[in-house]
Design a protein around this motif. Structure first.
Motif, PDB file in Angstrom:
ATOM      1  N   ASP A  26       0.832  -1.195   0.000  1.00 16.09           N
ATOM      2  CA  ASP A  26       0.000   0.000   0.000  1.00 16.09           C
ATOM      3  C   ASP A  26       0.871   1.251   0.000  1.00 16.09           C
ATOM      4  N   ARG A  27       0.267   2.363  -0.342  1.00 13.84           N
ATOM      5  CA  ARG A  27       0.887   3.686  -0.227  1.00 13.84           C
ATOM      6  C   ARG A  27      -0.064   4.547   0.571  1.00 13.84           C
ATOM      7  N   VAL A  28       0.439   5.121   1.656  1.00  9.03           N
ATOM      8  CA  VAL A  28      -0.411   5.912   2.554  1.00  9.03           C
ATOM      9  C   VAL A  28       0.296   7.186   2.975  1.00  9.03           C
ATOM     10  N   HIS A  82      -2.330  -1.334  10.237  1.00  3.97           N
ATOM     11  CA  HIS A  82      -2.751  -0.705   8.989  1.00  3.97           C
ATOM     12  C   HIS A  82      -3.991  -1.453   8.526  1.00  3.97           C
TER      13      HIS A  82
END
Length: 114
Positions: free
Chosen positions: A15-17, A31
């Motif tokens: 993921d990218r957060v 997460h």
């Protein structure tokens, strides 16, 4: 700050957060519904107006639930009883004698200071 979460070993992007404070290695974080242990943290920089600025962080993680007997001890998280001389004082392994624990069940428990 943009944080890329990657699986340790395969480097698969999970993921990218956006996070204000990305966790340091040796810490657990949640997460979504999954608990992760941060194995490594990498930084990416960009050149802006003649100086380098931090642009993003890559967290190399391992899916792992924080053990119930994990506790903060001096330098960071440890699993088990850090007062035992066989304890690894590590967030990854409890000890060489009884790695799966729990410490209360171990017949080899010995205090660091006899």
């Amino acid at each position: 700050m943009l944080v890329e979460i990657r699986q340790s070993g395969s480097e698969l992007v999970l993921d990218r957060v956006e996070l204000d404070e990305p966790p340091q290695p040796g810490r657990w974080f949640l997460h979504g519904e999954t608990s992760y242990f941060v194995m490594q943290r990498r930084h990416r920089y960009r050149l802006h107006s003649g100086s380098y600025q931090l642009s993003s962080v890559i967290l190399m993680v391992k899916a792992q639930v924080q053990p119930e007997d994990a506790r903060w001890f001096r330098h960071g998280w440890v699993i088990g009883d850090p007062s035992c001389r066989f304890n690894a004082r590590s967030p990854l392994i409890r000890c060489a004698v009884l790695p799966d624990g729990p410490c209360e069940r171990c017949t080899h428990w010995t205090s660091v200071h006899p």
